[in-house]
Design a protein around this motif. Structure first.
Motif: not given
Length: 90
Positions: A59-60, A55-56, A62-63, A50
């Motif tokens: 990402y987490f 961004d990090r 979203y998942h 990332f």
């Protein structure tokens, strides 16, 4: 050699450290930051896919939300359908 030349600083082996030399000569604050850095944090940042903290986080999150949605959808289909069908059939 008695003198340091531009050719010495632009050789492939010395190119990475030439910036540190210039910081030591012309920008003391930047050189001190370089000297006081934590090499383990630098390695972790290089290995991190990332570019930014955002961004990090995105990402987490979203998942995490996608996994929650998959879990909720599976729970609604399994328990909601069986409970609703039993109530209607009686």
């Amino acid at each position: 050699p008695a003198a340091l030349t531009l050719r010495d600083l632009t050789q492939p082996g010395a190119l990475a450290t030439s910036g540190v030399l210039f910081d030591a000569l012309f920008n003391l604050q930047k050189f001190l930051r370089f000297e006081m850095r934590d090499p383990f944090v630098d390695k972790q940042k290089r290995d991190d896919p990332f570019e930014t903290e955002w961004d990090r986080f995105a990402y987490f999150e979203y998942h995490r939300l996608a996994a929650e949605e998959d879990g909720d959808a599976g729970g609604d289909d399994g328990s909601g359908g069986g409970g609703g069908g039993g109530g209607i059939g009686v």
